[in-house]
Enzyme design. Structure first.
Site, mmCIF file in Angstrom:
data_model
loop_
_atom_site.group_PDB
_atom_site.id
_atom_site.type_symbol
_atom_site.label_atom_id
_atom_site.label_comp_id
_atom_site.label_asym_id
_atom_site.label_seq_id
_atom_site.Cartn_x
_atom_site.Cartn_y
_atom_site.Cartn_z
ATOM 1 N N ASP A 1 36.962 62.786 -13.771
ATOM 2 C CA ASP A 1 36.960 62.584 -12.081
ATOM 3 C C ASP A 1 36.841 61.204 -12.139
ATOM 4 O OD1 ASP A 1 35.983 62.159 -9.359
ATOM 5 O OD2 ASP A 1 36.151 64.265 -9.193
ATOM 6 N N ILE A 2 37.678 60.419 -11.280
ATOM 7 C CA ILE A 2 37.599 58.927 -11.051
ATOM 8 C C ILE A 2 36.403 58.598 -10.166
ATOM 9 C CG2 ILE A 2 40.197 58.588 -11.510
ATOM 10 C CD1 ILE A 2 40.236 58.138 -8.385
ATOM 11 N N ASN B 1 35.892 74.207 -4.684
ATOM 12 C CA ASN B 1 35.724 74.356 -2.953
ATOM 13 C C ASN B 1 37.199 74.868 -2.672
ATOM 14 O OD1 ASN B 1 33.610 72.546 -3.049
ATOM 15 N ND2 ASN B 1 34.841 70.677 -3.405
ATOM 16 N N GLU C 1 39.420 69.235 -0.502
ATOM 17 C CA GLU C 1 40.075 67.855 -0.028
ATOM 18 C C GLU C 1 41.361 67.964 -0.634
ATOM 19 O OE1 GLU C 1 37.484 64.799 -0.775
ATOM 20 O OE2 GLU C 1 36.081 65.339 0.825
ATOM 21 N N VAL C 2 41.642 68.322 -1.932
ATOM 22 C CA VAL C 2 42.985 68.306 -2.241
ATOM 23 C C VAL C 2 43.701 69.720 -2.499
ATOM 24 C CG1 VAL C 2 44.417 67.817 -4.409
ATOM 25 C CG2 VAL C 2 42.141 66.477 -3.536
ATOM 26 N N HIS D 1 41.347 73.399 -8.248
ATOM 27 C CA HIS D 1 40.675 72.649 -9.139
ATOM 28 C C HIS D 1 39.349 72.963 -9.264
ATOM 29 C CE1 HIS D 1 40.325 70.264 -5.210
ATOM 30 N NE2 HIS D 1 39.290 69.676 -5.757
ATOM 31 N N HIS E 1 35.459 71.852 -10.605
ATOM 32 C CA HIS E 1 34.855 70.639 -11.220
ATOM 33 C C HIS E 1 33.943 71.243 -12.319
ATOM 34 C CE1 HIS E 1 35.491 67.811 -7.583
ATOM 35 N NE2 HIS E 1 35.952 69.400 -6.961
#
Length: 126
Positions: free
Chosen positions: A39-40, A97, A105-106, A110, A112
């Protein structure tokens, strides 16, 4: 801004662009069905994002429309990544999420993986 997981897949989302090679990433694992990268904006000492290469908006979309083999492979790959990075002991957290209330949010599924430090309670209690 959190998204609606019932919306159609947006092929211009950031993870779709990463999968197409338009945005660089620090890959930690890749095969023909899964990509995992750092993750950035890490929220823990180790913060890896794991995404399927298929066009799935959320966990709900994925578990409803992906094949049993694709679902099993994705879940097993998350475990493999955690083992290969030494996260199993002393522990790690998985988070996906889903939707507005879940803070997604995306609009691409995904998961995490957080590890490398004590993570505390999942939800702060006031």
């Amino acid at each position: 801004m959190p998204i609606d997981p019932t919306e159609p897949y947006d092929s211009d989302n950031i993870f779709a662009r990463i999968l197409r090679g338009e945005i660089p990433n620090e890959t930690v694992y890749e095969d023909d069905r899964v990509l995992a990268f750092k993750d950035i904006n890490p929220q823990a000492s180790n913060h890896i994002l794991v995404i399927p290469k298929g066009e799935y908006v959320s966990w709900d979309d994925f578990t409803k429309t992906a094949s049993d083999q694709e679902i099993a492979h994705f879940i097993r790959t998350i475990g493999k990544i955690a083992r290969e990075h030494g996260f199993v002991e002393p522990g790690y957290r998985l988070l996906a999420n889903i939707g507005r209330h879940g803070g997604q949010e995306v609009p691409h599924l995904h998961v995490h993986i957080f590890a490398g430090e004590p993570l505390g309670p999942m939800i702060a209690r006031g």
